[in-house]
Structures are given as C-alpha cells and as structure tokens.
Design a protein around this motif. Sequence first.
Motif, mmCIF file in Angstrom:
data_model
loop_
_atom_site.group_PDB
_atom_site.id
_atom_site.type_symbol
_atom_site.label_atom_id
_atom_site.label_comp_id
_atom_site.label_asym_id
_atom_site.label_seq_id
_atom_site.Cartn_x
_atom_site.Cartn_y
_atom_site.Cartn_z
ATOM 1 N N PHE A 1 -34.456 60.805 -72.357
ATOM 2 C CA PHE A 1 -34.786 62.210 -72.602
ATOM 3 C C PHE A 1 -33.591 63.056 -72.203
ATOM 4 C CE2 PHE A 1 -38.790 60.079 -72.301
ATOM 5 C CZ PHE A 1 -39.605 60.734 -73.209
ATOM 6 N N ARG A 2 -33.061 63.789 -73.159
ATOM 7 C CA ARG A 2 -31.938 64.677 -72.824
ATOM 8 C C ARG A 2 -32.310 66.085 -73.171
ATOM 9 N NH1 ARG A 2 -25.921 62.639 -74.356
ATOM 10 N NH2 ARG A 2 -25.381 64.553 -73.228
ATOM 11 N N LYS A 3 -32.094 66.973 -72.197
ATOM 12 C CA LYS A 3 -32.401 68.371 -72.445
ATOM 13 C C LYS A 3 -31.276 68.938 -73.285
ATOM 14 C CE LYS A 3 -33.809 72.522 -69.897
ATOM 15 N NZ LYS A 3 -35.096 72.866 -70.462
ATOM 16 N N GLY A 4 -31.545 69.106 -74.562
ATOM 17 C CA GLY A 4 -30.488 69.572 -75.442
ATOM 18 C C GLY A 4 -31.052 70.296 -76.651
ATOM 19 N N LYS A 5 -30.315 71.251 -77.132
ATOM 20 C CA LYS A 5 -30.751 72.010 -78.289
ATOM 21 C C LYS A 5 -29.918 71.579 -79.490
ATOM 22 C CE LYS A 5 -32.812 76.248 -79.475
ATOM 23 N NZ LYS A 5 -33.853 75.416 -80.095
ATOM 24 N N VAL A 6 -30.584 71.032 -80.484
ATOM 25 C CA VAL A 6 -29.861 70.508 -81.642
ATOM 26 C C VAL A 6 -29.465 71.656 -82.556
ATOM 27 C CG1 VAL A 6 -29.987 68.965 -83.618
ATOM 28 C CG2 VAL A 6 -31.122 68.347 -81.478
ATOM 29 N N SER A 7 -28.183 71.697 -82.923
ATOM 30 C CA SER A 7 -27.738 72.733 -83.855
ATOM 31 C C SER A 7 -27.754 72.217 -85.282
ATOM 32 C CB SER A 7 -26.359 73.243 -83.462
ATOM 33 O OG SER A 7 -25.478 72.146 -83.296
ATOM 34 N N THR A 8 -27.137 71.060 -85.497
ATOM 35 C CA THR A 8 -27.067 70.508 -86.857
ATOM 36 C C THR A 8 -27.163 68.990 -86.817
ATOM 37 O OG1 THR A 8 -24.662 70.502 -86.653
ATOM 38 C CG2 THR A 8 -25.626 72.321 -87.885
ATOM 39 N N VAL A 9 -27.513 68.440 -87.973
ATOM 40 C CA VAL A 9 -27.439 66.986 -88.164
ATOM 41 C C VAL A 9 -26.522 66.769 -89.367
ATOM 42 C CG1 VAL A 9 -28.723 64.891 -88.724
ATOM 43 C CG2 VAL A 9 -29.752 66.610 -87.215
ATOM 44 N N ASP A 10 -25.430 66.017 -89.167
ATOM 45 C CA ASP A 10 -24.499 65.756 -90.268
ATOM 46 C C ASP A 10 -24.747 64.368 -90.834
ATOM 47 O OD1 ASP A 10 -23.334 68.188 -89.771
ATOM 48 O OD2 ASP A 10 -21.799 67.351 -88.428
ATOM 49 N N VAL A 11 -24.590 64.271 -92.155
ATOM 50 C CA VAL A 11 -24.690 62.959 -92.792
ATOM 51 C C VAL A 11 -23.290 62.372 -92.845
ATOM 52 C CG1 VAL A 11 -25.482 61.724 -94.838
ATOM 53 C CG2 VAL A 11 -26.567 63.885 -94.193
ATOM 54 N N LYS A 12 -23.110 61.195 -92.257
ATOM 55 C CA LYS A 12 -21.812 60.519 -92.259
ATOM 56 C C LYS A 12 -22.013 59.172 -92.933
ATOM 57 C CE LYS A 12 -19.456 63.389 -89.622
ATOM 58 N NZ LYS A 12 -18.733 63.765 -88.439
ATOM 59 N N GLY A 13 -21.883 59.151 -94.233
ATOM 60 C CA GLY A 13 -22.130 57.917 -94.980
ATOM 61 C C GLY A 13 -23.576 57.503 -94.809
ATOM 62 N N ASN A 14 -23.748 56.313 -94.279
ATOM 63 C CA ASN A 14 -25.087 55.791 -94.065
ATOM 64 C C ASN A 14 -25.690 56.228 -92.741
ATOM 65 O OD1 ASN A 14 -26.618 54.451 -95.839
ATOM 66 N ND2 ASN A 14 -25.476 52.514 -95.688
ATOM 67 N N GLU A 15 -24.836 56.865 -91.946
ATOM 68 C CA GLU A 15 -25.261 57.212 -90.593
ATOM 69 C C GLU A 15 -25.435 58.721 -90.457
ATOM 70 O OE1 GLU A 15 -25.740 54.725 -88.057
ATOM 71 O OE2 GLU A 15 -25.791 53.732 -90.011
#
Lengths: 211, 738
Positions: free
Chosen positions: B374-388
């Motif tokens: 569990f990490r206290k963190g605020k997600v800003s974006t999710v990037d697509v990097k190929g398959n990952e």
Amino acid sequence: MTTAVNQAMVEKYKGNFLKEVTDNVEEGNWVKMCMQCGVCSGSCPLGPHWDHPPQELFMMIRANKREEVLSSTSMWMCTSCYNCVARCPRGLPITHIMHGLAHYGKRMGMKPKNQPTEKFGQMFWDNLIKKGRVNELKLGLGLYFKDGFAEGVKVSMGKQKLGMNMMKAKRMSPMEILGGHGVSDLSGFHAMLKKAEELEAARVGANTDAK
Amino acid sequence: MKIGGYLCTGCGIGDRLDTKSLESVAVREGRIGFCKTHDFLCSQAGVDMIKADMAAEGDDKVTKAVIMACSRRAKTESFNFGAVPTARVNLREGVIWIRPEGSEHDETTQEMAADYIRMGCAEVKAMQQADASGEQGKNNHIMVVGGGITGMTAALEASKAGYYASIIEKSDRLGGVMGQLKQRQPEHSPFQNPQDTGVAALIAAVEADDKITVYLNSTIAKTAGAPGRFEVDIASTVGAGTHAEFGAIVQATGFTPYDANNLPEFSYGKSPNVVTQLELEALARAAGDGPIKRADGKVVENVVFVQCAGQRSTKEGHLSYCSGHCCATSIKQAMYFKDSNPDIETTVLFDDIRTPGVGGENFYRSAQDKFVTFRKGKVSTVDVKGNELQVNFKDLILDEDAQMGADLVVLATGMLPNSGTDIDTMKDKDANGEVKVSVESILNLNYRQGPDMPQLVNGFTDSHFICFPYETRRTGIYSAGPVRRPMDAAQAQTDAMGAVMKAIQAIENSAIGRAAHPRSGDLSFPSFRKEGCTQCKRCTVECPFGAIDEDEKGYPKYNEARCRRCGTCMGACPVQVISFKNYSIETVGAQLKAVDVPDEFQEKPRILVLACENDAYPALDMAAMKRNESSAFIRVIPVRCLGSTNTIWIKDALGSGYDGVVMMGCKKGADYQCHFVKGSEMAHVRMAKIGDTLSTMNLEADRVAVHEVAITDIDRAPKLLDEMVEVINRVGLSPFKF
Ligand code: SF4
Ligand code: SF4
Ligand code: SF4
C-alpha cells in the motif's frame, strides 16, 4: 564500503526491499503492516531532528529506497523512549525495528559515517567482549577522547567530578586502567559469543562482518 | 361534556406562583368547566383523578383537558389520554425555571403563568378529537424494485416477517452487480479472505419462497395511490403486463458503474490493460482457479490499483463523493492475485484507505500481511509503453514524483445511483411545453410532484443519514442499498432489512389511518374547506411529501396515507382553509390572541415565539433545566414544524400589539435537520416576504426574526430570545397596543 553479503542480498531480493527487510531485519516482518497514519512520527521526541521519521522510513522501504534507508542516520538517533510503540495503532514494535534497521545497515557495510551513536555502540561492544565486563574507565576515556586528544582532555576535565564520585561510590576503580575485572570463565564467554555469531550468520545465510 | 383544568403545584410551581389566582384565571378568563389542583399531578393518584373525570357520565364527563404543569416534552406517558384533546401549559420549564426568584420579579412571572393558562384554555377549545380517515385498508404485499442482493434480501426479510413481496427486475436474471463478482469481502471473523458472494443461495431462497413473486424482464409503467393502496402497472419486455396492488414499496435499484471513458488520463480505452474493478471481476471469473490473465492472454505479474479514480475529486465530470466500497474491493482483488501466487506484485496506490463496517480493518491488515503493498500516492497519469503500462504518481509520504511499471492497472471507479428522474431538474420544458426527461423514470408515479422520489445530494435518494435514513420524501416508498447512498454489499443488505421494516410500519400504520414517521401514530390529517379554496396550488407545491394531487377541477386532492402531518400545507395556504382537527390556524391563533397585551404605559413588551416542537422547543426546555434565565415577556407556542407557520399568525400578532416575533425552525438545506425535510426551508422562504407586511404596517424589519435552531442549541436558543428583547429595547414598543 559495501560488503560481499550486501552484494548477495541485493541479488537475492532483486529490488524487493520490503521482503529483504521482512526476512533479515529484527522485527522487520512488521514493516508491511504500517498503515501510514503518522502517529509515530508525530510522537517521536526526535522526530523534527531526523532526516526520516519512522513512518517515512517505512514508506521508503516499500518504495525500494534501499541505499537511502540503510545508510540513513535516522534510526541511529532513536533514544528508545518507546513513545511510538505505545501509540502505534497497528502495534508495530517501532523502536525495535529502528534498532534492527541500524544494525542491518551496519552489517551491510552501509552505516553512516561519523555517527556518534554508532561509534559509541562499537566502542561499548569492543570494550565489553574483551573481558565480559564493561571497563568503565576505559570506556569513559575512550568516549571522551574519541574526537581527538585536545578535545579529550577538555571533556575529561569537565567530567572530573563525576569520575571522583563514581570512584567514591565504588562504581569505578582507577586500577581498571591496568586491565580491569572480567568474567571468571573468559574463554567460555568467548566461545559463547562465537557460537552466537555463527548462529546469526547461519540465520542470515551468509557471513557478515557484524561484531 | 366539560373542559377540565388540572393545575399541578408540585416541582416548586406552588411555591413560586399564586396558584389560587391561577385557578380563577383558568375558570373565569379561560372559561373552562373547573380547575382542580394537585400537589403531584403526574403521580398515579393525580393521573387517576383526571382519568376518573374523563370516565364520568353525563354532564360531568371531561372531554377535553388542560394540564397546567410541566413541558409537553415531560411526563408524556402519564399525561397521555388517548384521543382526548389535551393542552399542556408549561409552567415549570416555561415559567418558574427561567425566571429568577425575588419579589421584584413576582408580578411579571405570575403574569407569564396566567398568560400560558389563558393560552392553553384557548387552544383546547379550538381543538377537536382526531379520528382516522378510513381511507385505506390493509395490504400485506410489498413491491421490491430491483432484484440484486438488496432487493432479494428485502423480499426474503419481508417474507420472514409474514408479508408478501414481489420483485420487479428489469433484466432477465436476479443477482444484480453482485452476481457479476467472483467473490465478496468477508462477512465473518477473522475477516481475512474473500468469500463466496452468496448470490446463488439468495436466488435459490427467493425462488423457493412461496410468499415471493419474481417478475423478470419487467419495469414499472405506472404507480398510483398511497401507502396501503398502491396501484401498479407492471410492464414486461417479453409478455403481457400485469396490474398489482401493494401496501408499500422498497426501491432497491442499485447503481450504475461510473463510465471510465471519462478518465483518458489513465489511458482507459487506450489500452485493454487498464480496467475497472468490475472488469477485473470478469477477468478473475474467467480465470477460475488458474492465474488471472489480461485480454491478450498474458498472465498478470504486476498489478497496480488506482484508488479514487475519478472520485472524491473536484474535477469536472468526476464524482465528488467516495463510493465507500472500492478500497475494500481493491483489497479483495489484490488478494485474488496474492492468493493464487504470492510472487505477483500487487500495489494499491491510495489517498486514504477507507474500510467502513465490521471487519474492514481486519481485511486491510490481512492484505498487508499477504504482502499487498500500500503506497500513499496520488496517480496523475497512466502511460502506455508498448505492452506495458507506466503509472505516474506523487508519493504523498515522501513528497516526490514517482513511477511504477505494471502489466495491469485497475481503476477504482465510483457508483452512480439508479434513482430515475431527477424531479427537481425536470421542470425544464422543451419547445412544445413537454417536460424533458433525460433519465428514464423508475417508479413512474402519477403524483403531481413528479414520477420518482426526490433526490437529496449527488442523485442519491437518501433522507436524513443519522436520524431517519430510510424515510424518503414519498411516504410508503423506501429506498435501500446504493441507490440511497454509496455503500458496500454488507451495508446494502442491512439497508434492505431497515427499509423493509419501514415498509411494514407503513403498511400497518396506513391500515388504521395513522401517520408514519415522524408523527408515528398521529390520527389527525389535514382537510381543506373547498368553498374558501382559490386553487392557488400553494399547498400542493409546498407539501414536502407530495401528498397532495389535484382533482379534475384543480382543487387539492389529499392522499392522507402519504401525508406526514407536518402542516406545511396549512402554513402555505394564503386563505387559511387547511386545518387538522387538533392543530389549526385556530388552535395557534386563539393562543396568541389569548395573551394579555398590556398597554404601552406599562412598558411590558410581548414577544411571540413560534418554536418547532421537535428541536427548538426541547432546546428551550433544556436551557430551562439549566435554569437559564429568560425574559418574562416571551410567550412560546410550539408548532408541529416551522413549515406550518402561516403568515396570518405573524400579522395577527403584530396587529394586536406584540412587539416582536421570533420563529425557530430546524436547519434547512442539504444537511437539514428538519423532521419534515423541507418544512423549515419552506417557512424560511415564506417568511422572507414578511418584510412587506412589516413595512405596510410601518414596523421595523427586525421585529420579526427567523432562526435555524438545533436541539443542541441549548445555550444559543435563549440568547436568540434575549436578542429580540434587545431589539425591542432599541426600537421601542409597538404602536399597535390598544
Ligand atoms: S522509540 Fe525511537 S523512534 Fe520511537 S518515538 Fe522514541 S526515539 Fe522516536
Ligand atoms: S504509528 Fe504505526 S501504523 Fe502509524 S505510521 Fe507509525 S508505524 Fe505506521
Ligand atoms: S404539507 Fe404536511 S400536512 Fe400537508 S399534506 Fe403534506 S405532509 Fe400532510
């Protein structure tokens, strides 16, 4: 200076520092249970003076900041006041984890440089294992002179009265300078320490430089 | 046939007041049959004395009573004489406890007590015995709208209590959202592992229950009537419709998942490997006992959960609220992975972990124990990097930007209530004057006020979340589950039980013509004098509960079983033709006229206080218990709800020489405390216009004050009265004293 065992550990845990701490640090299996409430950091009398109060150290462990955690001076600052342990809603033995982390960092050869608590700890240990009894006079002098001769003389003069009182109360003897008292079975004591070291090394699964 | 007066001299009343003179005030000025004193009126002997008079025959029979003793909030059991109209004169909390001792105060204190006695006598004369309307009979059948776990639980609970239930389900199967899950959060100690959803067992129980009828593929075409006599047309997409009658309704229509396409920043839609929690359930179910795979068949090895995705956010298009279940859902889903293979990396990025309910915290701990990170963190974006995927976030503890790789990202998106049409916004009409309805109605009520239940905030049909959670503003219709407020499965099932209990109460109460909450058991109901009615429709508009329809001629048409007896309609009526038998324009009007208003040379002002009997009045009582001193010039009249305050009372009071009027109602707005939800709000709106009246009378605007007072305002409430005393001191006495 990092050690061979350090290399071995890095390889073994491949970036999963939380797991490494869980397996190797005293009470380290508790770290994962921290819920990041911050009560410990807020309770610690030294909190404002540390680089990283306990909550933050635990988060750094999860964030895989191995180098930063193990070489930190923070856990060496812990005074064992147990405020945090008394208050942690999750019941983490934080004080013990602090000492566990300090010890583990040292074993990995990553102890902070010139950290007084660390220095004194080593001095105490070296002093103790010689005879199985602490030689107060040597330990005291060692401590006073740790920062050089001139500083040592100054500190010693300042503590003169304390020394005299200790002698009067028979808590310290000037004869100790000649070698001092010890346990009756010194070789047995040393054998015991050796065995303990072996066990500890076996537990960690590698030889360490811990003394 | 007599009005009996009973004056208690206990609790210090006899010591502080001249009771002999009060007796004669009651008989001579109050013009009641007699006034008896007793030194301990609430004792068995005292009460027996009153009951004996009520049981007497012929001319001696007491048919109405005036109890001159303590507050109406005290000794309610002792002084409960069933249907016999009874006025309570508050001499203890209302007079002696708020007045200091000492001869210099005796005169005004005595005048205060005498006024209250005149008021009580006047009130009781204007009261009549309330009888049930007899409008509806008993119907033991509950309609449950929605066949998810909330609906099924509601139906089963109804059946267990001996009632019948019909489940109306839109889709072709029972189970709802819960039926799409692999497992649910644990319900029992030690709360460590996910458990079976229990949906199959619920469906089996519903199907085996001969008191429960299930209508699949069905919706509601029309709901008419009132509690005890709802008439419902059930439409079916596969066959002919049905008509059925019900006593009460439980709306358990659940929620619609938030549309994650609104979250392009998390690459939802761009990558098939960014999924919602519900979509992960589908992957988990497809995996069976094997490892969970992504859409492309790759076994998931590193999964990141993004909490509060599009929730608890002020951004346009996001939800402002917390959906309540998603933290525990992510914990559960992380366990799907960890339990199948402890080496799978599972990270929950959270802002706050919220695990409400029994066992939630244990479940969280269990996940930590299983090495869910569990990490206290605020997600800003999710990037697509190929398959990952790369998750970019701000670590809130270390206060630094951070990234993490992942092969699957799960978004904890929120829930939107299926509450049907928002009747407050449907007032917009299109070019042809047709009402625009953007969301399909669920209940299709033929009520004048609109086809569905009113919504409280964010589209949820909640009522007061602490005091009366299931009470909607449509009597006999109760909402349960996530349509009421965001919640998890366990809460939804508890909710179902609560709502069914309310439905059963509504059935039983309406069968004998009694009011439902909050005047539970009240037999009075409003009626209107047709000859005077101007068809202005104020009553139909202001009734917070949609109790009043219109007949063919445009006159109000009351549905008594829908009515909560607040009197808001009575307060709204500009020609004062609405009344209850035991509470009317008269019962209050007569009281305020009964007060003796001294001429201006005596310099004794009179301040009328109209206080909500549910909150403000008890607050004043409690202030009195603390012996908080108040002015001897106030005269307090409790009202059912400030909403029942008709402006005629204010005009009458000001016209007959009162110097000030203070009105005290409950907190209004979205976090209201009004027992009748909108009553206090209506009163505030109505009284905002009282300024015109004052200026035509040439009176200062601050002679009338309207306040929101909570039951806890024990220190504040009397201060508000002191403020009015100061106003009168400043602006002087009213010129209307004769
Ligand atoms: S025991 Fe150590 S870490 Fe805990 S509060 Fe005391 S000094 Fe801080
Ligand atoms: S008090 Fe305990 S749970 Fe809270 S942050 Fe500190 S270690 Fe973690
Ligand atoms: S306003 Fe109140 S009293 Fe009047 S009809 Fe509606 S619920 Fe009944």
